[in-house]
Scaffold this motif. Sequence first.
Motif, PDB file in Angstrom:
ATOM      1  N   ASP A   1      44.983  13.421 109.974  1.00 25.27           N
ATOM      2  CA  ASP A   1      44.014  12.972 110.964  1.00 25.27           C
ATOM      3  C   ASP A   1      43.171  11.872 110.343  1.00 25.27           C
TER       4      ASP A   1
ATOM      5  N   TYR B   1      41.552  11.490 115.487  1.00 24.77           N
ATOM      6  CA  TYR B   1      40.888  12.718 115.924  1.00 24.77           C
ATOM      7  C   TYR B   1      39.979  12.447 117.125  1.00 24.77           C
TER       8      TYR B   1
ATOM      9  N   LYS C   1      35.155  14.623 113.381  1.00 29.79           N
ATOM     10  CA  LYS C   1      35.557  15.948 113.864  1.00 29.79           C
ATOM     11  C   LYS C   1      34.367  16.730 114.421  1.00 29.79           C
TER      12      LYS C   1
END
Length: 192
Positions: free
Chosen positions: A62, A67, A37
């Motif tokens: 996720d 992601y 992320k």
Amino acid sequence: MPPAPAPAGPPPASPSVAALSPEQQAALDAELILAAKANDAARSAELISAGADVNAKDSLQDSAFLYAGAEGFNEVLQLTLAAGADVTSTNRYGGTALIPASEHGHTETVRILIAAGVPVNHVNNLGWTAMQEAILLNDGGARQQDVLGQLLAAGADPNIRDPQGRTALENAERLGFTRMAEIIREGTRQAP
């Protein structure tokens, strides 16, 4: 001299990976998702090497793979694919990584995901394919046009209808995306 016999079974796992408790594995997996992320490829590579699972999901559903694909973080995406990412895995909306990548117009990411075998006709929980999201959730610009062409070339079906019963062509025309409508017509004519 006869050749040496082949070793039996796969090579043993590295001690650091084999020794992880379920709690340690969960922590490592969570760290990988955070690194993905943050688009931190170096840290993601370290965590994958340490045994982090690229398919593990967080509370938002996720994974590092999903992601990275959705956000166009291509270096992290490539790392997850090399580590065995499940290309059919889905996010909280029931969509593959290809669907949000298409929506966002991440042209190179779409190319990577198609090459990796992500299903181009997958329908998410909202009733949309990658093609529908590329049309419905953006501005019809050059990046979405590129994505649309890639999807069609990969065999995406423009006749899959959205929950309102509209095809991709009907949505492109309704939204005034003339060039996207042309791309669909051209792609349909060229299809076998």
